[in-house]
Design an enzyme around this catalytic site. Sequence first.
Site, PDB file in Angstrom:
ATOM      1  N   CYS A   1       0.804  -1.134   0.026  1.00  0.00           N
ATOM      2  CA  CYS A   1      -0.030   0.251  -0.108  1.00  0.00           C
ATOM      3  C   CYS A   1       0.975   1.289   0.244  1.00  0.00           C
ATOM      4  O   CYS A   1       0.463   2.272  -0.681  1.00  0.00           O
ATOM      5  CB  CYS A   1      -0.986   0.073   1.133  1.00  0.00           C
ATOM      6  SG  CYS A   1      -2.567  -0.994   1.008  1.00  0.00           S
TER       7      CYS A   1
ATOM      8  N   HIS B   1      -6.558  -2.924  -0.609  1.00  0.00           N
ATOM      9  CA  HIS B   1      -5.590  -3.737   0.123  1.00  0.00           C
ATOM     10  C   HIS B   1      -6.605  -5.085   0.222  1.00  0.00           C
ATOM     11  O   HIS B   1      -7.601  -4.831   0.931  1.00  0.00           O
ATOM     12  CB  HIS B   1      -5.471  -2.979   1.660  1.00  0.00           C
ATOM     13  CG  HIS B   1      -4.984  -4.323   2.301  1.00  0.00           C
ATOM     14  ND1 HIS B   1      -3.321  -4.123   2.169  1.00  0.00           N
ATOM     15  CD2 HIS B   1      -5.083  -5.010   3.234  1.00  0.00           C
ATOM     16  CE1 HIS B   1      -2.905  -5.098   3.046  1.00  0.00           C
ATOM     17  NE2 HIS B   1      -3.918  -5.587   3.702  1.00  0.00           N
TER      18      HIS B   1
ATOM     19  N   GLY C   1       3.903 -19.777   1.258  1.00  0.00           N
ATOM     20  CA  GLY C   1       5.042 -18.996   1.095  1.00  0.00           C
ATOM     21  C   GLY C   1       4.841 -17.649   1.097  1.00  0.00           C
ATOM     22  O   GLY C   1       5.726 -16.867   0.495  1.00  0.00           O
TER      23      GLY C   1
ATOM     24  N   HIS D   1      -0.296  -8.437   0.982  1.00  0.00           N
ATOM     25  CA  HIS D   1      -1.220  -7.831   0.183  1.00  0.00           C
ATOM     26  C   HIS D   1      -1.255  -8.533  -1.300  1.00  0.00           C
ATOM     27  O   HIS D   1       0.016  -8.710  -1.845  1.00  0.00           O
ATOM     28  CB  HIS D   1      -0.523  -6.131  -0.004  1.00  0.00           C
ATOM     29  CG  HIS D   1      -1.284  -5.616  -1.045  1.00  0.00           C
ATOM     30  ND1 HIS D   1      -1.638  -4.203  -0.574  1.00  0.00           N
ATOM     31  CD2 HIS D   1      -1.849  -5.665  -2.243  1.00  0.00           C
ATOM     32  CE1 HIS D   1      -2.516  -3.650  -1.621  1.00  0.00           C
ATOM     33  NE2 HIS D   1      -2.402  -4.497  -2.762  1.00  0.00           N
TER      34      HIS D   1
ATOM     35  N   HIS E   1      -0.625 -10.290  -4.541  1.00  0.00           N
ATOM     36  CA  HIS E   1       0.157  -9.985  -5.503  1.00  0.00           C
ATOM     37  C   HIS E   1       0.203 -11.319  -6.496  1.00  0.00           C
ATOM     38  O   HIS E   1       0.195 -12.426  -6.070  1.00  0.00           O
ATOM     39  CB  HIS E   1       1.495  -9.516  -5.267  1.00  0.00           C
ATOM     40  CG  HIS E   1       2.281 -10.370  -4.241  1.00  0.00           C
ATOM     41  ND1 HIS E   1       1.895 -10.268  -2.776  1.00  0.00           N
ATOM     42  CD2 HIS E   1       2.967 -11.201  -4.459  1.00  0.00           C
ATOM     43  CE1 HIS E   1       2.586 -11.130  -2.052  1.00  0.00           C
ATOM     44  NE2 HIS E   1       3.494 -11.667  -3.183  1.00  0.00           N
TER      45      HIS E   1
ATOM     46  N   HIS F   1       2.888 -12.811  -9.287  1.00  0.00           N
ATOM     47  CA  HIS F   1       4.095 -12.684  -9.733  1.00  0.00           C
ATOM     48  C   HIS F   1       4.217 -13.081 -11.361  1.00  0.00           C
ATOM     49  O   HIS F   1       3.500 -13.892 -11.715  1.00  0.00           O
ATOM     50  CB  HIS F   1       5.075 -13.766  -8.974  1.00  0.00           C
ATOM     51  CG  HIS F   1       5.345 -13.609  -7.506  1.00  0.00           C
ATOM     52  ND1 HIS F   1       6.751 -13.037  -7.113  1.00  0.00           N
ATOM     53  CD2 HIS F   1       4.681 -14.003  -6.680  1.00  0.00           C
ATOM     54  CE1 HIS F   1       6.467 -13.054  -5.646  1.00  0.00           C
ATOM     55  NE2 HIS F   1       5.376 -13.677  -5.087  1.00  0.00           N
TER      56      HIS F   1
HETATM   57  P1  AMP Z   1       5.655 -13.696  -1.539  1.00  0.00           P
HETATM   58  O1  AMP Z   1       6.682 -14.358  -1.158  1.00  0.00           O
HETATM   59  O2  AMP Z   1       4.677 -14.146  -2.780  1.00  0.00           O
HETATM   60  O3  AMP Z   1       4.776 -12.743  -0.438  1.00  0.00           O
HETATM   61  O4  AMP Z   1       6.600 -12.201  -2.666  1.00  0.00           O
HETATM   62  C1  AMP Z   1       6.671 -11.062  -2.104  1.00  0.00           C
HETATM   63  C2  AMP Z   1       7.688 -10.486  -3.090  1.00  0.00           C
HETATM   64  O5  AMP Z   1       7.745  -9.117  -2.758  1.00  0.00           O
HETATM   65  C3  AMP Z   1       8.944 -10.970  -3.006  1.00  0.00           C
HETATM   66  O6  AMP Z   1       9.358 -11.694  -4.136  1.00  0.00           O
HETATM   67  C4  AMP Z   1       9.702  -9.853  -2.712  1.00  0.00           C
HETATM   68  O7  AMP Z   1      11.278  -9.929  -3.048  1.00  0.00           O
HETATM   69  C5  AMP Z   1       8.935  -8.655  -3.044  1.00  0.00           C
HETATM   70  N1  AMP Z   1       9.188  -7.467  -2.380  1.00  0.00           N
HETATM   71  C6  AMP Z   1       9.164  -7.274  -0.977  1.00  0.00           C
HETATM   72  N2  AMP Z   1       9.363  -5.759  -0.694  1.00  0.00           N
HETATM   73  C7  AMP Z   1       9.526  -5.232  -1.987  1.00  0.00           C
HETATM   74  C8  AMP Z   1       9.774  -3.896  -2.484  1.00  0.00           C
HETATM   75  N3  AMP Z   1      10.018  -2.856  -1.324  1.00  0.00           N
HETATM   76  N4  AMP Z   1       9.784  -3.594  -3.735  1.00  0.00           N
HETATM   77  C9  AMP Z   1       9.508  -4.757  -4.600  1.00  0.00           C
HETATM   78  N5  AMP Z   1       9.451  -5.941  -4.379  1.00  0.00           N
HETATM   79  C10 AMP Z   1       9.379  -6.271  -2.927  1.00  0.00           C
HETATM   80 ZN    ZN Z   2      -2.070  -3.432   1.241  1.00  0.00          ZN
END
Ligand code: AMP
Ligand code: ZN
Length: 112
Positions: free
Chosen positions: A7, A46, A92, A97, A99, A101
Site C-alpha cells: 500500500c 488492500h 510461502g 497484500h 500479488h 508474480h
Molecule cells: P511473496 O513471497 O509471494 O509474498 O512475495 C513477496 C515479494 O515481494 C518477494 O518476491 C519480494 O522480493 C518482493 N518485495 C518485497 N518488498 C519489496 C519492495 N519494497 N519492492 C519490490 N518488491 C518487494
Molecule cells: Zn496493502
Amino acid sequence: MSDCIFCKIIAGDIPSSKVYEDERLFVFKDINPKASVHLLVIPKSHIESMDDLNEQHQTLISHMMLKLPELARSQGLENGFRTIINTGPGGGQEVGHLHIHILGGKGLPGFN
Ligand code: AMP
Ligand code: ZN
C-alpha cells in the site's frame, strides 16, 4: 492498511520501479528478482490474500488476469511467462497484500 508495504508503494511513500498503473492495478519490478523479468501485479485496494476474495472481486480479478499477457510482452517476454500466487504462510506468502508474480526470461528457476 497503514503498515502494508505494498500500500505504501502504491501511495508513493516507498519507491518502486513502476511498470504500469491504472485505476485498479499497480505493477512494479520485484526488488529481489528470481529471473531476468520479475514483476508484481497488485490491486490498489488492500486485499490480504486469495483467501480474502469473494464474488465482489470478480471484475477486479478478471481485470488482473487479462492484463498479464500484455504486461509480460511489455517486458520482452514474447515466448511465454510464469505466474505465481502465494497464499498464506503455508503457500510461502511473505507480503500480506495480494500479488501475482510474473516471471520469465533468463534465470527462470525450476518449479520445485
Ligand atoms: P511473496 O513471497 O509471494 O509474498 O512475495 C513477496 C515479494 O515481494 C518477494 O518476491 C519480494 O522480493 C518482493 N518485495 C518485497 N518488498 C519489496 C519492495 N519494497 N519492492 C519490490 N518488491 C518487494
Ligand atoms: Zn496493502
